[in-house]
Design a protein around this motif. Structure first.
Motif, PDB file in Angstrom:
ATOM      1  N   GLY A 111      12.812  32.878  82.567  1.00 21.15           N
ATOM      2  CA  GLY A 111      13.704  32.220  81.624  1.00 21.15           C
ATOM      3  C   GLY A 111      15.167  32.326  81.977  1.00 21.15           C
ATOM      4  O   GLY A 111      16.011  31.801  81.253  1.00 21.15           O
ATOM      5  N   GLN A 113      17.366  35.068  82.073  1.00 20.99           N
ATOM      6  CA  GLN A 113      18.053  35.807  81.025  1.00 20.99           C
ATOM      7  C   GLN A 113      19.147  36.717  81.605  1.00 20.99           C
ATOM      8  O   GLN A 113      18.976  37.288  82.669  1.00 20.99           O
ATOM      9  N   TYR A 189      22.878  35.100  77.973  1.00 16.67           N
ATOM     10  CA  TYR A 189      22.576  33.786  78.536  1.00 16.67           C
ATOM     11  C   TYR A 189      21.058  33.668  78.580  1.00 16.67           C
ATOM     12  O   TYR A 189      20.375  34.450  79.264  1.00 16.67           O
ATOM     13  N   ARG A 190      20.541  32.713  77.816  1.00 18.29           N
ATOM     14  CA  ARG A 190      19.093  32.519  77.765  1.00 18.29           C
ATOM     15  C   ARG A 190      18.777  31.035  77.749  1.00 18.29           C
ATOM     16  O   ARG A 190      19.335  30.292  76.934  1.00 18.29           O
ATOM     17  N   HIS A 191      17.923  30.630  78.667  1.00 15.54           N
ATOM     18  CA  HIS A 191      17.461  29.238  78.730  1.00 15.54           C
ATOM     19  C   HIS A 191      18.636  28.257  78.763  1.00 15.54           C
ATOM     20  O   HIS A 191      18.641  27.232  78.070  1.00 15.54           O
ATOM     21  N   GLY A 192      19.640  28.608  79.550  1.00 14.58           N
ATOM     22  CA  GLY A 192      20.780  27.729  79.735  1.00 14.58           C
ATOM     23  C   GLY A 192      21.814  27.784  78.627  1.00 14.58           C
ATOM     24  O   GLY A 192      22.800  27.043  78.667  1.00 14.58           O
ATOM     25  N   HIS A 193      21.640  28.652  77.639  1.00 13.08           N
ATOM     26  CA  HIS A 193      22.566  28.739  76.505  1.00 13.08           C
ATOM     27  C   HIS A 193      23.304  30.069  76.529  1.00 13.08           C
ATOM     28  O   HIS A 193      22.692  31.130  76.679  1.00 13.08           O
TER      29      HIS A 193
END
Length: 610
Positions: A111, A113, A189-193
């Motif tokens: 993912g 992360q 930062y997770r899944h592009g966010h």
């Protein structure tokens, strides 16, 4: 210089190797000797750190690095490995288990992360930049800038903020699009966010039921423990200005070490600036192995280019010079770590402006009808044309008292007093938000809504006076001088203790450090308890008028700055021809701030985007 730097994203193979080499480069800025790099990589994640400065652990697609000297649930062993396990269970909440000074990153391939965090006081820093391909980060701007994909453009708003604060406060950095973590903050930062949050914030108990005796016992025990941990594992000395904070640490260092504490003081041969007498009183009182140096204008001229080159971004606190020469003395004496007294003012109510603002706030307690119907019309109307000293003082008092907090704290702000339009080139000024700095201060101050004024001011100072300025000053000076630095007053235990003190314990009427000074009666010499705060202030404005070498350096810098169309040439001319002679100390500060801006810009090839 040691550091921690890394990348999470889609970079692979040779690109990761290039990244690691680039990240290593800033780690040898001030030392030509080879430096070993501890590095680990897995696919699109990479981290590099100076060996010995960080705990690095990689396993099962997870990579963790912890920089600094923290504890994890009270233990210093296997930090990165233990934090990795905790992070995978609790996520960002795991940061609360870390105590002491630290910067941490945790990365996982599944993912994509990433977690970044720094300590509760902001002793360490962490810079980051979101890219299309992922996130770039580093424990210094220089480490981050080593990557070819890092933003190289300077941010005009940050330069404006520098001129206002004399530093670039977080979360901005001098580079457009790059950010810096604030104390007790993390970024995920997770899944592009990308999102930021706080794992800790200062908690205050406005009312305290503990007796003075119990508070004193807790305070002395907590401070002794903080000094013991801060000095452990190193040949340790202490800055000694002769103020209450540095003197207390010198005494505590003697207690925990069982030997004469090594102390270091700077003096100036300028009336009103030299506090060596008090440093000597403290040194004699605690039987210190004391070292002194009188800094000259030539020493200042020599240090200026070094400080500018060592700074991640423009930095305008001139007290970095004496701190640097203290660090040099300590290193020559074989000391590897210095204790700094920073934080004592903020935690225990030691700043003069706390008392001043308390006096101004008393005006609000008068009946509004009396103020608005009788007093103000009289002073600003019928008596407004009279030029009597007492009336002028009364009008000045009411004018300040009528200003809302925290804007009232900025009454003497240099950029504000001159007027931005008088200082800044019109084209540059058109591209910035003049209300930005006061907006930042408002956001921070009113986070403490419902708290007493002294605790809201403490919250503000922990962020802007301490984390963004004083800690950066001392850390920069010690890094350049080749020694570590520790801040015992900023241990997590001391922060919690300060939060338990009542507002009156910090400021009783206009008595600063009310509890602190009572608790240290009989421990500190009476002369030090009575003295007013001074510290390592630099008589730059006075030297500038009489030292040809310093004048030449300043004039060359300001001449080059004129060409950048940031600062108005006519303002620089007026500053140097008339203002500096009228009030050397006051206007000398702006000369220093502008000179250090040019000194830093001259070493940066980054353009300013209008």
């Amino acid at each position: 210089m040691s550091g921690l730097c890394g990348y999470l994203g889609t970079t692979e193979g040779a690109a990761v190797q290039h990244l690691l080499a680039g990240m290593a480069a800033p780690l040898v800025r001030f030392d030509d000797s080879p430096i070993r790099i501890a590095a680990a990589q897995r696919g699109g994640i990479a981290v590099a750190a100076a060996a010995g400065s960080a705990s690095v652990h990689g396993s099962g697609g997870v990579l963790v690095a912890v920089w600094g000297r923290p504890l994890l649930n009270g233990c210093a062993e296997n930090l990165a490995e233990r934090f990795s396990a905790l992070w995978q269970i609790h996520g960002a909440k795991a940061c609360a288990a870390l105590s002491g000074p630290f910067a941490v990153c945790a990365m996982a391939e599944p993912g994509g992360q990433l977690l970044l965090a720094i300590d509760r006081s902001g002793v360490h820093t962490m810079h980051y930049q979101q890219l299309t391909q992922g996130v770039l980060f580093g424990s210094s701007a220089a480490a981050l800038q080593a990557h070819p994909m890092a933003v190289k453009t300077l941010d005009p708003q940050s330069i404006y903020n520098y001129l206002y604060f004399h530093t670039v406060p977080a979360p901005r950095t001098v580079f457009r699009g790059q950010r810096r973590l604030q104390p007790g903050e993390y970024v995920q930062y997770r899944h592009g966010h990308l999102e930021t949050g706080q794992y800790w914030k200062m908690e205050y108990q406005e009312e305290s039921n503990m007796s003075f005796g119990e508070l004193k016992r807790q305070f002395l025990s907590t401070l002794e423990g903080s000094v013991r941990r801060s000095s452990g594992g190193a040949r340790t000395g202490a800055f000694l200005s002769g103020g209450t904070d540095s003197s207390t640490l010198a005494g505590m260092l003697a207690s925990v070490s069982g030997t004469a504490p090594r102390t270091y003081s700077i003096g100036f041969d300028v009336a009103g600036y030299d506090e060596m007498r008090y440093a000597r009183i403290a040194a004699r009182h605690f039987g210190a192995d004391h070292h002194e140096l009188y800094v000259t204008a030539g020493d200042v001229a020599s240090a200026i280019p070094r400080l500018a080159a060592a700074s991640d971004q423009p930095f305008g606190n001139s007290s970095a010079v004496p701190a640097y020469y203290c660090a040099n003395m300590a290193r020559a004496d074989g000391v590897t770590r210095l204790l700094g007294g920073d934080g004592g003012d903020e935690l225990f109510g030691g700043n003069e402006r706390y008392a001043h603002q308390a006096v101004l706030s008393r005006y609000e307690q008068l009946p509004s009808a009396f103020r608005q119907v009788a007093l103000e019309p009289l002073l600003f109307g019928l008596a407004g044309q009279l030029d009597l000293t007492m009336l002028r003082k009364a009008r000045s008092y009411i004018e300040q008292a009528l200003m809302p907090m925290p804007a009232r704290l900025e009454t003497y702000n240099l950029l504000q007093r001159y007027g931005p339009a008088e200082v800044l080139h019109a084209d540059f000024l058109a591209g910035v938000d003049e209300s930005g700095p006061i907006g930042q201060l408002n956001d921070c101050y009113w986070q403490g809504k419902g708290l007493s004024q002294i605790n809201r001011m403490q919250t503000l100072d922990l962020r802007y006076t301490l984390a963004d300025n004083d800690l950066r000053k001392v850390s920069l000076a010690c890094e350049l001088g080749g020694v570590e630095v520790a801040f015992p007053f900023l241990s997590d235990e001391m922060l919690a203790f300060s939060g338990r003190l009542s507002p009156k314990d910090k400021l009783n009427g206009t008595q600063l450090r009310y509890f602190f000074k009572r608790a240290l009666r009989g421990y500190l010499p009476p002369a030090i308890l009575r003295k007013k705060k001074h510290g390592f202030g630099l008589p730059f404005g006075h030297w500038l008028q009489r030292d040809a070498g310093l004048q030449g350096l300043v004039l060359d810098s300001l001449s080059d700055l004129k060409k950048r169309q940031i600062i108005r040439a006519d303002f620089i001319d007026r500053l140097m021809r008339t203002l500096i002679a009228e009030h050397p100390a006051y206007h000398g500060t702006m000369v220093w701030v502008l000179m250090m801006l040019e000194q830093w810009l001259a070493r940066s090839d980054a353009p300013v985007r209008k």
